[in-house]
Scaffold this active site. Structure first.
Site, PDB file in Angstrom:
ATOM      1  N   ASP A 111      -5.920   5.276   1.154  1.00  0.00           N
ATOM      2  CA  ASP A 111      -5.749   5.132   2.611  1.00  0.00           C
ATOM      3  C   ASP A 111      -4.968   6.351   3.108  1.00  0.00           C
ATOM      4  O   ASP A 111      -4.715   7.292   2.341  1.00  0.00           O
ATOM      5  CB  ASP A 111      -5.041   3.809   2.947  1.00  0.00           C
ATOM      6  CG  ASP A 111      -3.603   3.776   2.459  1.00  0.00           C
ATOM      7  OD1 ASP A 111      -3.183   4.725   1.739  1.00  0.00           O
ATOM      8  OD2 ASP A 111      -2.880   2.821   2.783  1.00  0.00           O
TER       9      ASP A 111
ATOM     10  N   THR B  31      -2.985  -0.663  11.448  1.00  0.00           N
ATOM     11  CA  THR B  31      -2.015  -1.548  12.105  1.00  0.00           C
ATOM     12  C   THR B  31      -0.785  -1.684  11.202  1.00  0.00           C
ATOM     13  O   THR B  31      -0.925  -1.739   9.984  1.00  0.00           O
ATOM     14  CB  THR B  31      -2.631  -2.948  12.344  1.00  0.00           C
ATOM     15  OG1 THR B  31      -3.924  -2.776  12.902  1.00  0.00           O
ATOM     16  CG2 THR B  31      -1.786  -3.765  13.282  1.00  0.00           C
TER      17      THR B  31
ATOM     18  N   CYS C 296       7.522   8.908   1.588  1.00  0.00           N
ATOM     19  CA  CYS C 296       6.763  10.146   1.796  1.00  0.00           C
ATOM     20  C   CYS C 296       6.134  10.106   3.196  1.00  0.00           C
ATOM     21  O   CYS C 296       4.926  10.036   3.367  1.00  0.00           O
ATOM     22  CB  CYS C 296       5.698  10.289   0.709  1.00  0.00           C
ATOM     23  SG  CYS C 296       4.962  11.921   0.683  1.00  0.00           S
TER      24      CYS C 296
ATOM     25  N   CYS D 189      12.882  10.151  -3.638  1.00  0.00           N
ATOM     26  CA  CYS D 189      11.536   9.919  -4.168  1.00  0.00           C
ATOM     27  C   CYS D 189      11.534   9.867  -5.698  1.00  0.00           C
ATOM     28  O   CYS D 189      12.058  10.778  -6.351  1.00  0.00           O
ATOM     29  CB  CYS D 189      10.612  11.031  -3.676  1.00  0.00           C
ATOM     30  SG  CYS D 189       8.950  10.870  -4.332  1.00  0.00           S
TER      31      CYS D 189
ATOM     32  N   TRP E 211       1.149 -11.415   1.657  1.00  0.00           N
ATOM     33  CA  TRP E 211      -0.028 -11.207   0.793  1.00  0.00           C
ATOM     34  C   TRP E 211       0.350 -10.644  -0.571  1.00  0.00           C
ATOM     35  O   TRP E 211      -0.492 -10.488  -1.437  1.00  0.00           O
ATOM     36  CB  TRP E 211      -1.051 -10.300   1.474  1.00  0.00           C
ATOM     37  CG  TRP E 211      -0.447  -9.072   2.075  1.00  0.00           C
ATOM     38  CD1 TRP E 211      -0.241  -7.879   1.460  1.00  0.00           C
ATOM     39  CD2 TRP E 211       0.041  -8.923   3.410  1.00  0.00           C
ATOM     40  NE1 TRP E 211       0.344  -6.990   2.320  1.00  0.00           N
ATOM     41  CE2 TRP E 211       0.529  -7.599   3.533  1.00  0.00           C
ATOM     42  CE3 TRP E 211       0.119  -9.767   4.515  1.00  0.00           C
ATOM     43  CZ2 TRP E 211       1.083  -7.121   4.720  1.00  0.00           C
ATOM     44  CZ3 TRP E 211       0.676  -9.282   5.691  1.00  0.00           C
ATOM     45  CH2 TRP E 211       1.147  -7.981   5.786  1.00  0.00           C
ATOM     46  N   ARG E 212       1.639 -10.322  -0.734  1.00  0.00           N
ATOM     47  CA  ARG E 212       2.068  -9.873  -2.059  1.00  0.00           C
ATOM     48  C   ARG E 212       2.474 -11.052  -2.943  1.00  0.00           C
ATOM     49  O   ARG E 212       2.884 -10.859  -4.081  1.00  0.00           O
ATOM     50  CB  ARG E 212       3.232  -8.884  -1.934  1.00  0.00           C
ATOM     51  CG  ARG E 212       2.754  -7.526  -1.486  1.00  0.00           C
ATOM     52  CD  ARG E 212       3.846  -6.483  -1.565  1.00  0.00           C
ATOM     53  NE  ARG E 212       3.276  -5.168  -1.308  1.00  0.00           N
ATOM     54  CZ  ARG E 212       3.963  -4.121  -0.885  1.00  0.00           C
ATOM     55  NH1 ARG E 212       5.261  -4.242  -0.695  1.00  0.00           N
ATOM     56  NH2 ARG E 212       3.377  -2.972  -0.680  1.00  0.00           N
TER      57      ARG E 212
ATOM     58  N   CYS F 102      12.482  13.178   0.311  1.00  0.00           N
ATOM     59  CA  CYS F 102      12.203  13.625  -1.051  1.00  0.00           C
ATOM     60  C   CYS F 102      13.364  13.337  -2.010  1.00  0.00           C
ATOM     61  O   CYS F 102      13.144  13.105  -3.202  1.00  0.00           O
ATOM     62  CB  CYS F 102      11.869  15.113  -1.068  1.00  0.00           C
ATOM     63  SG  CYS F 102      10.432  15.494  -0.046  1.00  0.00           S
TER      64      CYS F 102
ATOM     65  N   GLU G 210      -5.900  -6.623   3.810  1.00  0.00           N
ATOM     66  CA  GLU G 210      -6.277  -5.206   3.819  1.00  0.00           C
ATOM     67  C   GLU G 210      -7.077  -4.855   5.072  1.00  0.00           C
ATOM     68  O   GLU G 210      -6.910  -3.778   5.632  1.00  0.00           O
ATOM     69  CB  GLU G 210      -7.082  -4.853   2.560  1.00  0.00           C
ATOM     70  CG  GLU G 210      -6.268  -4.878   1.287  1.00  0.00           C
ATOM     71  CD  GLU G 210      -5.125  -3.863   1.286  1.00  0.00           C
ATOM     72  OE1 GLU G 210      -5.190  -2.883   2.039  1.00  0.00           O
ATOM     73  OE2 GLU G 210      -4.149  -4.080   0.550  1.00  0.00           O
TER      74      GLU G 210
ATOM     75  N   TYR H  82     -12.214   1.836   0.172  1.00  0.00           N
ATOM     76  CA  TYR H  82     -10.776   1.567   0.130  1.00  0.00           C
ATOM     77  C   TYR H  82     -10.498   0.068  -0.089  1.00  0.00           C
ATOM     78  O   TYR H  82      -9.752  -0.317  -0.982  1.00  0.00           O
ATOM     79  CB  TYR H  82     -10.083   2.046   1.425  1.00  0.00           C
ATOM     80  CG  TYR H  82      -8.720   1.445   1.517  1.00  0.00           C
ATOM     81  CD1 TYR H  82      -7.688   1.946   0.731  1.00  0.00           C
ATOM     82  CD2 TYR H  82      -8.475   0.318   2.301  1.00  0.00           C
ATOM     83  CE1 TYR H  82      -6.442   1.359   0.735  1.00  0.00           C
ATOM     84  CE2 TYR H  82      -7.237  -0.279   2.314  1.00  0.00           C
ATOM     85  CZ  TYR H  82      -6.219   0.244   1.527  1.00  0.00           C
ATOM     86  OH  TYR H  82      -4.999  -0.356   1.519  1.00  0.00           O
TER      87      TYR H  82
ATOM     88  N   LEU I   3      -5.422  -7.620  17.959  1.00  0.00           N
ATOM     89  CA  LEU I   3      -5.434  -6.663  16.843  1.00  0.00           C
ATOM     90  C   LEU I   3      -6.399  -5.504  17.098  1.00  0.00           C
ATOM     91  O   LEU I   3      -6.300  -4.458  16.468  1.00  0.00           O
ATOM     92  CB  LEU I   3      -5.862  -7.352  15.533  1.00  0.00           C
ATOM     93  CG  LEU I   3      -4.784  -7.977  14.659  1.00  0.00           C
ATOM     94  CD1 LEU I   3      -5.388  -8.569  13.413  1.00  0.00           C
ATOM     95  CD2 LEU I   3      -3.718  -6.958  14.271  1.00  0.00           C
ATOM     96  N   GLY I   4      -7.354  -5.712  18.022  1.00  0.00           N
ATOM     97  CA  GLY I   4      -8.339  -4.663  18.309  1.00  0.00           C
ATOM     98  C   GLY I   4      -9.387  -4.559  17.207  1.00  0.00           C
ATOM     99  O   GLY I   4      -9.339  -5.302  16.217  1.00  0.00           O
TER     100      GLY I   4
END
Ligand code: SF4
Length: 361
Positions: free
Chosen positions: A141, A46, A195, A205, A27-28, A202, A40, A123, A83-84
């Site tokens: 999120d 998930t 993170c 990061c 999806w990117r 860190c 999304e 979101y 997937l629930g």
């Protein structure tokens, strides 16, 4: 909250890191708002690696919002099986119909428009508007909450409306005017890969030098833990009623929990009942017949939302009475090989698999 020189520096650092480190995801590779919306919804609670094959199958079958709108509900649910949270699939389906009917097949590009669709909250709206339409709308999120809480040293976990509002404001204060979609994804990606809830990395990061929690030396103190809802243990019995090589299945009422899914009949064990007695009582109440238990097929454990379920499945035959199912939308006698055409909740999928593999009749 307005962007400050510091927030601009943070945004630049995160975007540069994202450009170098972003994980490839199907999806990117698109800016199609429908596909981003689907991803999304699937990604809610998930993991990415679980979602990828579901997303690919979904897009292969429903490449456009029109295709999804025209699909039958059972086909849509079948693509979601495993997937629930099936209400998400049903909402996607309903929303697709609404996009076709009310918006000429174009996913709305305004906050009010997109929030009016079933199943889309703040979101998802932020993700679609920023990633697909390049609009400066924040996202929040679980991953972003953690990063924001640590970065600003906020003792907030979003458990209350006030706490959630503060986190939204701080997430919004970081958002750059250019590349807001990439920026939102960079925050989510940082939360997912660097993170981490425990042992955040860190030293790797890109925004460590701006991070309040890192400066304090105890990043894991942020965000404060949420009170977990108590888990509840329940035991259920399910009947695999067989007749002439077919098995009885019924469709759950559409408006309830796991509405529209198919299942083997049965129900919850009452106090002092054993699983066999529970089964006979439940089947009498649900179907109006008395069954004779043949054998125990399997016992399986599974978890959904806050429930820990132990399910006892028995093969059985109708001993007396006339079949009058009263607790379902529809019912059918189905050959084992045709069970795959129906969508079952996760625990029932295991029973279906067992029946097919063992050729039990
Ligand atoms: S420095 Fe550590 S705690 Fe702060 S944002 Fe980065 S990974 Fe998270």
């Amino acid at each position: 909250m307005k962007p400050t020189p510091k927030s601009k520096t943070i945004a630049r650092a995160l975007l540069a890191w994202f450009d170098a480190e972003r994980r490839p995801m199907p999806w990117r590779e698109t800016r199609d708002p429908y596909r981003i919306w689907v991803s999304e919804i699937m990604l809610q609670q998930t993991q990415v690696k679980t979602v990828i094959p579901y997303y690919q199958r979904w897009i292969a079958s429903f490449p456009t919002v029109e295709k999804l709108a025209r699909a039958r509900e059972n086909t849509v649910l079948k693509h979601w099986e495993g997937l629930g949270y099936y209400s998400r699939a049903r909402n996607l389906h309903r929303a697709a119909k609404e996009v076709v009917r009310e918006h000429d097949g174009r996913v709305p590009d305004t906050l009010d428009g997109i929030l009016s669709l079933p199943g889309i909250g703040r979101y998802t709206a932020g993700a679609v508007l920023s990633i697909a339409y390049n609009q400066p709308v924040p996202v929040l999120d679980g991953n972003v909450k953690r990063v924001v809480s640590r970065l600003f040293g906020l003792m907030e976990n979003g458990a209350t409306r006030k706490s959630e509002t503060r986190l939204w404001e701080h997430a919004g204060s970081l958002l750059p005017a250019t590349r807001p979609g990439d920026f939102n994804q960079s925050l989510m990606e940082l939360g997912a890969t660097v993170c981490l809830p425990q042992n955040p990395m860190c030293l790797l990061c890109p925004i460590a030098k701006h991070c309040e929690a890192f400066k304090q030396g105890e990043p894991e103190r942020y965000p404060p833990p949420k009170q977990q809802p108590e888990t509840k243990k329940i035991e259920v019995s399910a009947a695999i009623i067989q007749k002439e090589g077919k098995v009885f299945i019924q469709q759950r009422p559409r408006d309830g929990l796991m509405g529209g899914l198919w299942e083997f009949p049965g129900g919850k064990r009452e106090k002092k009942e054993n699983p066999e007695d529970c089964l006979i009582r439940e089947i009498q109440e649900e179907l109006g017949v008395t069954v004779a238990i043949r054998e125990k097929l399997m016992t399986l454990k599974h978890a959904y939302t806050r429930f820990r379920v132990t399910l006892h499945a028995f093969t059985c035959d109708i001993e007396s009475g006339r079949l009058r199912p009263t607790h379902c939308e529809r019912w059918r006698w189905v050959r084992h090989r045709d069970l795959d055409k129906y969508t079952f909740p996760a625990a029932n999928v295991k029973i279906v698999k067992h029946l097919k593999e063992n050729g039990s009749s």
